[in-house]
Each structure stands twice: as structure tokens, then as C-alpha cells.
Design an enzyme around this catalytic site. Structure first.
Site, short mmCIF file in Angstrom:
data_model
loop_
_atom_site.label_atom_id
_atom_site.label_comp_id
_atom_site.label_asym_id
_atom_site.label_seq_id
_atom_site.Cartn_x
_atom_site.Cartn_y
_atom_site.Cartn_z
N ARG A 1 0.81 -1.21 0.00
CA ARG A 1 0.00 0.00 0.00
C ARG A 1 0.85 1.27 0.00
NH1 ARG A 1 -5.31 -0.69 3.95
NH2 ARG A 1 -6.40 -2.14 2.58
N GLU B 1 -11.41 3.14 16.58
CA GLU B 1 -10.35 3.86 15.86
C GLU B 1 -9.81 5.02 16.70
OE1 GLU B 1 -11.45 5.01 11.88
OE2 GLU B 1 -9.58 6.08 11.53
#
Ligand code: FES
Lengths: 562, 111
Positions: free
Chosen positions: A288, A376
Site C-alpha cells: 500500500r 479507531e
């Protein structure tokens, strides 16, 4: 208006809903507040992707294997306690969701698990077709409806956590629908507000992900960790305009069917950038971070696509195969006027997830007693780079844990609320008056552009220093009092409150990014390429005298070998 | 290309006004894109509700678009006039914002 509860949960995405359910199961009264509608805002509902857990349904597996993949992806910076909890308790939550009929896709008589990038074996569950997030949200909403003692309140934006004698005792909020200030006395407060991807021009998240929870935690006196690590997703959808889809949708397509990245000269450029990375992302040529680098460089060299990214081509894939793999999605694309057999789409790196966040211990408590975080919003579990599939798992596991621990301490605690401690935030809300301000909707866009250009995936000392100066200037311009108040759904008040948080959080990212003179995981410095062992440490952010202050943790690799 | 948004707006209890805004747009952009452009370019006080922007997952952006209930984030901008109004069967909050939360998820309960 004044409300009272044992546990206040801020944010009703996957983590917040799980926290509310577990806190109520433990016998606590709960208020679940969201600035938007319950279970509709946030990132969970938008996720179309997969969820990692060592169920061992597809192939034999153990949570330790999942942990070693998670730690490897984190490039030496993971908080192992949190990462281990995520991997160990993930399977239990995935099975609980299965019992609640979330509808994990089946492969014959067992739950299907696919092999996602960075994992050593098939480990990721999903709901067909690209429907994981909506299914998860729907399931948790149903459980909330069945639970007792959970009061759900939408349109309630938390302005500040109230802290008395160093202990969290509730919050001050504004009810957006009426403009009315609200105080909430709570024995425990859980931050479940998600990440900060809205700070960037191109992002995969909702309007609500401006980093609210990080700013709330900072102002309450808690610490943040690993804030320099923002994950960019390399092939976010850019053009043509596509509605009704998650912008990171091309990943499963590319994974399953191949898919060629082309520059404006129709040259397939991935091989030009192929690096010797021992951990290749499964079927991809580039990991990525390398793919993000390759696309960014092609654009910089003037070989970008018209909208400023790269082309992604599936023209080599026969129509029948496209349909077999992604039938309903192909129909949605057709409704958007997109035919993959004839047309190229344009993709570009977009802000996708935040590894950094609120620093917590194993009970999900921050350094401020009574203040918890989950999902998160928590930092540490994923280190410098998150393994794919871990985001929803951590929402479940950390949410459940935060709910249990917050309830337990709330049921033992006495009332601690103080009107005096709430006064500064209330006064700020009431100080607002109608006066001429620059257009704050423009200021939000300016900040997003600044972060994308200067605190994006590829950083330099010069760019980061410029960003910090500009953030300080914008903070001064925003001022200490909101532009107006007391009206129903006042969009200027919302922008002001958002910017107050976003600017603080933007600086909390830029400052540690400037300090970290190496490249590691999602933090890439053009002027300091390569990983530096001396930097195998976490940076800690707190607020001191109203400004961001930075501290260094101990070197993790040295500690481990000592 | 230019779209003209004719927006019925106001606060509850007051006579609504219709205001007209012109926004430049590119092919494929949504009504929600247009409304956000209006806030940046002309009138930051315009109120409308949305969360997911693009994914059509939050279902918060429902309004009356040319007389039909629809999502602002999925209907495309077009050249010429598009009429926008708040949902007619829901209590008005402000401009294009209405009370759409289920009654037991509101601060003031089942009012
Ligand atoms: S903005 Fe979320 S559905 Fe339209």
C-alpha cells in the site's frame, strides 16, 4: 437541559454501539450520544470490506498468527497488549455477531474467510456483496433496541469533557436540532468518535470524522500516541463521479480480478517502483505505501490522469467474469454510467484510517480516571501501519472492553458532577454572538488542502514546518468564541466547533511528523528515507498551556531485548 | 455547466422563503455537492443534513427534490432549475433539515 447517567458513550459507530451494549449488560445506565443519527454516521456503516479474526473456519488458525501479522504490519511500534487483545478476543466477537445474525458469508457449512493482503492465511470474514458495514450497523442497532437502560440521543454534539479534580465526570454538549446547551453528568465517559480522515481533502470517511475524540481527550488532559501515522489508501476512487459506493471499493476488484495501474501515457508503471519488500501485499506488485508513492510520483512528474491520479483498468477482464464476481456492484456502476469493459476509472491515494489516537491501558482507560476510549479513536494497537481487516475487529473488541470496564468503575463510583467544572464550556457556548466571520466552510476546505499538500503521505521538514505555521495562523483567526449560538441547526456554529477540534488535531499530527526524522509505515519522509532503529519508539502528545506538547516514549526494541 | 437551485428555507413557525443560488458544476456531481458549494461560495448559513457524503449509507440527506423525496447525495445536478424543499411530512428544524430520527433516539423524546 441536564441529564444523568452511569456511562456516557460518545459516538454511535461500531465501537460505541458495542460499548453501550456491554455497559448495559454489566448493569449500568447508558447514554449513547451521536452528533448525527444513531448508528448511521461514523465509518463502520461505510465499510464494504473485510473483518480479520482467527476463527480457523477456512484453514486452521490461531490468534497468535494473527498477532504476528499485526505486529509485522505495525513496523515495530504496536502496543502489544492492545494488539494481543484485538487478536485474542476478535473471534469471540465475530461469533457473537454471527449469533446476532449479521450474515457473515458462508462457504458450504462454515464461515467463509478470505486471504487479505498482509495476512499469512485466509482470515477475513465479510458480508456479501461489499455489504459488511451496513450489515454490522444494522445488527448492532437491533441489539440496542433489545437492550435495557440505553438511552440513545442523536443530534447531540459533545463540546467538552467535564473534569473535576482530575477525574472525568461528564460532558457539555450542544443539541444541534435546537441549539440548546446540554450538560450530562456521567460517572464514566467513553470516547468512541472514530478517526480524523476528514482533515484531508480526499478521504474515505464521513463528515463526522474530524478527529473530535482526539481533541476532547487532549482538552480533558489525556494523552495521544502515534499521531503522525495516518493511513492512506492508494487507489481511492477519484473519477468519474460515483455515488452510493465506498471510495475504497476497488481493492476487492483489484485483488480478485487484477487491474492495471496506468499513467497518462498508458504505461503500466507499477514495475518501475517495485521495491524489495519482504512482506508483499498478497497478489499485488506493490504494498500500500509503495503504491501510494508510485501514484503520487507519477502525478508530480506530470504523468497523472486528468483528475490528478492514475488510471485503473479492468478492460482485460471479460464481462461475464466481472458479473460473476461482483454482479450487484456492476449494476450500481452501470447506474453511475460506468462500464468497466469499455472505460478506465481514475484513482488516487485517499486518507483512510488513523493508527494514532488516545493512549489507553488494557482497561481502555486514559490517564484521566473515568475517561475511556475505544475503536479507531484509540492509538497503539496498529503501530505505524494497520493490517487490513483489523479496523472493525478493534471496534468490537475495544468497544466491548471499554463498555465493561467503564460500567464496572461507574457502578463503584459516587456522583462526581460539578456545575463549576462545566462552566467554562457552557460559557463558551453562550458567549457566541452574531458577528462577521470569514466563511468557515471555506476554512474547513483550506485546512483539508493544507493537510493533503503538506502533511500528506510524503513529508518534508519544510512542508511540515509551513503547515504548523499555517495551522497556528488559522487557529488565531478562528478565535475563542463561536460566531453565533442558540439557534436550531446552525451550520456556522457546527463549522466553528468542528474547526476548533480539527485545528487542534491537525497540529497534533504535524508536530510529531516533523519530529520523526525517519520513514516508517504510513509516515514517509522524503528528506529522511528509510527506517532508523533509533526511532523504534512512540511519540506522545498532550496539551500544555493550551498548545500541543510532544514527548518521546522509551525505545521499544531496546526495551524488548533488555 | 450551471445549475440553479431554488431552495425553500426558513425556521419553523415562520413563513418560508424561496432563495435561488447558482452553482457551477461538472458532469456527475450531486445535489449535495451543489449545496456544499453554495455554503462555500455564497451562503454559509444554509442548513442541510448529511454524514456519509458519498456512500449513500447514512440516509440523512433526504429532501424534496423537484417534488420527489430523494437523496441529495445520489441525485445529480442538472442544468437549469432544480427545486429543493424540506421533507413535507417531517417536523421542520431549519431550511432543508427536518426531524428524521426515530422518536426514541431524540433528546426531547416522542414529541
Ligand atoms: S449523505 Fe449519506 S445517504 Fe446521502
Amino acid at each position: 437541559m441536564h441529564l444523568e447517567t452511569d456511562v456516557l458513550v460518545i459516538g454511535a459507530g461500531g465501537a460505541g454501539m458495542y460499548a453501550a451494549l456491554e455497559a448495559s449488560k454489566a448493569g449500568a445506565s447508558v447514554i449513547l450520544a451521536d452528533r448525527s443519527l444513531i448508528g448511521r454516521g461514523g465509518a463502520t456503516v461505510m465499510a464494504q470490506m473485510t473483518v480479520a479474526a482467527a476463527l480457523g473456519e477456512q484453514t486452521p488458525d490461531s490468534w497468535e498468527y494473527h498477532l504476528s501479522d499485526t505486529l509485522a504490519a505495525g513496523r515495530g511500534l504496536c502496543d502489544e497488549r492492545l494488539a494481543a487483545m484485538l487478536c485474542r478476543e476478535g473471534p469471540m466477537r465475530i461469533r457473537e455477531m454471527d449469533a446476532w445474525k449479521v450474515g457473515w458469508a458462508r462457504n458450504g457449512d462454515h464461515i467463509a474467510q478470505i486471504h487479505a493482503p498482509g495476512h499469512d492465511r485466509p482470515r477475513c470474514v465479510y458480508v456479501d456483496v461489499l455489504a459488511t458495514g451496513p450489515a454490522v450497523s444494522r445488527t448492532l442497532r437491533t441489539q440496542l433496541n433489545l437492550a435495557s437502560h440505553i438511552r440513545r440521543i442523536g443530534d447531540l454534539a459533545i463540546v467538552d469533557i467535564v473534569v473535576r479534580d482530575g477525574i472525568a465526570c461528564g460532558a457539555v454538549a450542544v443539541h444541534l436540532a435546537t441549539g440548546e446547551p446540554v450538560t450530562i453528568a456521567a460517572k464514566s465517559v467513553i470516547i468512541a468518535t472514530g478517526g480524523l480522515t476528514r482533515l484531508y481533502r480526499r478521504n474515505s470517511a464521513s463528515f463526522n470524522m474530524g478527529g473530535d475524540g482526539y481533541a476532547l481527550a487532549l482538552r480533558a488532559g489525556a494523552e495521544l500516541i502515534d499521531m503522525e501515522f495516518v493511513q492512506f489508501f492508494p487507489i481511492g476512487h477519484l473519477a468519474p463521479r460515483l455515488v452510493g459506493m465506498d471510495p475504497i471499493m476497488w481493492d476487492p476488484f483489484r485483488y480478485k480480478l487484477g487491474g492495471k495501474l496506468l499513467n497518462s501515457e498508458m504505461h503500466e508503471f507499477e514495475d518501475d517502483y517495485a521495491a524489495q519488500d519482504a512482506r508483499s501485499d498478497g497478489n499485488y506488485v506493490l504494498t500500500r505505501d509503495r503504491a501510494t508513492y508510485a501514484i503520487t510520483k507519477e502525478v508530480e512528474l506530470g504523468r497523472g490522469s486528468p483528475a490528478g491520479g492514475a488510471y485503473l483498468s479492468f478492460k482485460h477482464v471479460p464481462d461475464a467474469e466481472l458479473r460473476r464476481s461482483f454482479g450487484p456492484v456492476i449494476d450500481k456502476l452501470a447506474a453511475n454510467g460506468i462500464d468497466l469493459t469499455k472505460q478506465l476509472i481514475e484513482v488516487a491515494p485517499i486518507a483512510h484510517y488513523h493508527m494514532g489516537g488516545v493512549r489507553v491501558d488494557e482497561s481502555m482507560q486514559t490517564g484521566i480516571p473515568g475517561l475511556y476510549a475505544c475503536g479507531e479513536a484509540v492509538g497503539g494497537a496498529n503501530g505505524a501501519n494497520r493490517l487490513s481487516g483489523n479496523a472493525i475487529t478493534e471496534a468490537f473488541v475495544f468497544g466491548a472492553r471499554a463498555g465493561q470496564c467503564a460500567a464496572k468503575s461507574a457502578l463503584q463510583a459516587g456522583a462526581h458532577w460539578s456545575n463549576e467544572a462545566a462552566a467554562p464550556a457552557l460559557d463558551m457556548l453562550r458567549s457566541g454572538a452574531k458577528h462577521d466571520t470569514p466563511n468557515l466552510a471555506v476554512a474547513v476546505t483550506d485546512l483539508q488542502a493544507l493537510m493533503a499538500d503538506k502533511v500528506g503521505p510524503f513529508r518534508t521538514e519544510e512542508k511540515l514546518a509551513e503547515a504548523i505555521v499555517e495551522i497556528d495562523r488559522m487557529t488565531g483567526e478562528l478565535g475563542a468564541a463561536p460566531p453565533s449560538s442558540g439557534q436550531s441547526f446552525d451550520p456556522e456554529l457546527i463549522d466553528w466547533l468542528d474547526l476548533r477540534n480539527m485545528l487542534q488535531v491537525a497540529k497534533a499530527v504535524a508536530v510529531p511528523a516533523l519530529a520523526r526524522t525517519e520513514s516508517r509505515g504510513a509516515h514517509q519522509r522524503d528528506d529522511h528515507p528509510g527506517l532508523d532503529e533509533a526511532w523504534t519508539l512512540n511519540q506522545i502528545i498532550s496539551l500544555s498551556g493550551g498548545d500541543i506538547s510532544l514527548a518521546r516514549g522509551a525505545n521499544i526494541s531496546k526495551k524488548a531485548s533488555a | 455547466m450551471k445549475a440553479i437551485l431554488e431552495i425553500k428555507r426558513g425556521l419553523p413557525g415562520a413563513e418560508p422563503t424561496v432563495e435561488t443560488f447558482e452553482v457551477a458544476f461538472e458532469h456527475g456531481q450531486s445535489i449535495l455537492d451543489g449545496l456544499r458549494a453554495v455554503r462555500r461560495e455564497t451562503d454559509p448559513t444554509l442548513a442541510f443534513r448529511f454524514a456519509c457524503i458519498n456512500a449513500n449509507a447514512c440516509k440523512e440527506c433526504m429532501m424534496l427534490i423537484d417534488g420527489k423525496v430523494d437523496y441529495a447525495c445520489t441525485v445529480r445536478l442538472k442544468e437549469g432549475v432544480t427545486k429543493l424543499a424540506p421533507l413535507p411530512k417531517k417536523a421542520l428544524v431549519r431550511d432543508l433539515v427536518t426531524e428524521i430520527a426515530p422518536p426514541d433516539e431524540r433528546l426531547h423524546g416522542k414529541s
